[in-house]
Design an enzyme around this catalytic site. Structure first.
Site, PDB file in Angstrom:
ATOM      1  CD  GLU A  39      -2.486   1.129   2.851  1.00  0.00           C
ATOM      2  OE1 GLU A  39      -1.909   0.285   3.623  1.00  0.00           O
ATOM      3  OE2 GLU A  39      -3.442   1.892   3.038  1.00  0.00           O
ATOM      4  CE  LYS A 112      -7.231   0.736   3.800  1.00  0.00           C
ATOM      5  NZ  LYS A 112      -5.712   1.140   4.558  1.00  0.00           N
ATOM      6  CB  CYS A 145      -3.808  -2.151   4.340  1.00  0.00           C
ATOM      7  SG  CYS A 145      -2.726  -2.514   5.900  1.00  0.00           S
ATOM      8  CB  VAL A 172       0.844  -0.239  12.267  1.00  0.00           C
ATOM      9  CG1 VAL A 172       1.478   0.355  11.133  1.00  0.00           C
ATOM     10  CG2 VAL A 172      -0.672   0.277  12.397  1.00  0.00           C
TER      11      VAL A 172
HETATM   12  C1  ACM Z   1      -3.864   0.045   7.111  1.00  0.00           C
HETATM   13  O1  ACM Z   1      -4.949  -0.033   6.649  1.00  0.00           O
HETATM   14  N1  ACM Z   1      -2.905   0.614   6.678  1.00  0.00           N
HETATM   15  C2  ACM Z   1      -3.639  -0.239   8.556  1.00  0.00           C
END
Ligand code: ACM
Length: 270
Positions: A39, A112, A145, A172
């Site tokens: 990402e 996203k 992500c 993370v």
């Molecule tokens: C994320 O969606 N970058 C944790």
């Protein structure tokens, strides 16, 4: 059969040119059909302001996309990775997006769906929805992500026929690499989670360490690849996507076909 390269990087914050140059070098040195990147691999992640996002955001008619299209055409390859997308009439709407470029053209652009933490201060919620695409006889789906924590993301892609889910990430939290094992077996698909490494801080007090451990999980629950936690790394692997078409778990159970959506309605109990 299709050969994937999982490319785990440590982007230089806001240095789009340097980040693309580093990835272009990796692509030049590596044999694969499809390169999967993290990402926001061109910009880094831990923004302090919308102005910072805008300074690293890209449009499909800009220089970096021209370069990525050209490399994919010359090499006859595909590239999938995340970037900050500037969209709208004045290019002022920012999305946390992922592209799929194949043989010189942008084949898919996913925005996203589920924004994580402070992302909602800088990015608009994705409006593209989930979709699949075909490349070299393989049906791919893309999620980004934090979409992982919503099982509906991978399930939707699996129901659309995805054999391989591409999952550019900047993780993370310590959960996703394990959770994607379940997503792979419950949908019987390959999942390539490609994460970054390194640490970033911003002027808002955030101090984020990215967890690496990019991985490829098979429909049969095998970790086919698992990269280092703190180092940049590139690994290739050849898989047979047809394995994902067999949803038969045993003589009595077929994943997806055995679902009972009529039982999943949410109602208030008295
Ligand atoms: C994320 O969606 N970058 C944790």
């Amino acid at each position: 059969m299709i050969t994937l390269a999982l490319v785990q990087t440590r982007p230089r914050f806001l240095d789009v040119e340097a980040n693309w140059k580093a990835v272009a070098g990796i692509i030049e040195r590596t044999q694969a059909d499809l390169f999967v990147l993290p990402e926001l691999f061109l910009s880094g992640y831990t923004f302090s302001s919308s102005e910072e996002v805008a300074s690293a955001a890209l449009t499909h008619d800009g220089r970096v996309f021209d370069a990525m299209r050209e490399v994919s055409a010359v090499r006859g390859i595909a590239i999938c990775g995340g970037y900050a997308e500037a969209a709208g009439d004045n290019r002022q709407t920012m999305y946390n997006s992922a592209f799929f470029i194949a043989d010189g053209a942008i084949v898919a652009n996913y925005r996203k769906t589920h924004l994580f933490y402070r992302e909602s201060q800088f990015f608009a919620p994705g409006d593209s929805g989930f979709a699949t695409l075909e490349y070299r006889g393989t049906r791919f789906g893309i999620m980004i992500c934090f979409d992982w924590i919503f099982p509906e993301s991978a399930r939707t892609l699996a129901l659309m026929g995805a054999q391989v889910i591409l999952h550019p990430s900047n993780l993370v939290l310590p959960y996703c690499q394990k959770a994607m094992y379940a997503r792979a077996i419950e949908n019987r698909v390959f999942i390539a989670t490609v994460n970054r490494v390194g640490r970033e801080t911003n002027t808002l007090g955030d101090d984020l360490t990215f967890t690496g451990q990019s991985q490829l999980v098979s429909p049969l629950g095998e970790y086919l690849l698992s990269l280092a936690e703190t180092e940049e790394a590139v690994q290739t692997i050849t898989v047979d996507p047809v394995i994902a078409d067999n949803k038969q778990l045993n003589a009595f159970n077929t994943i997806l076909a055995d679902r009972r959506p009529e039982m999943y309605r949410v109602s208030m109990q008295s």
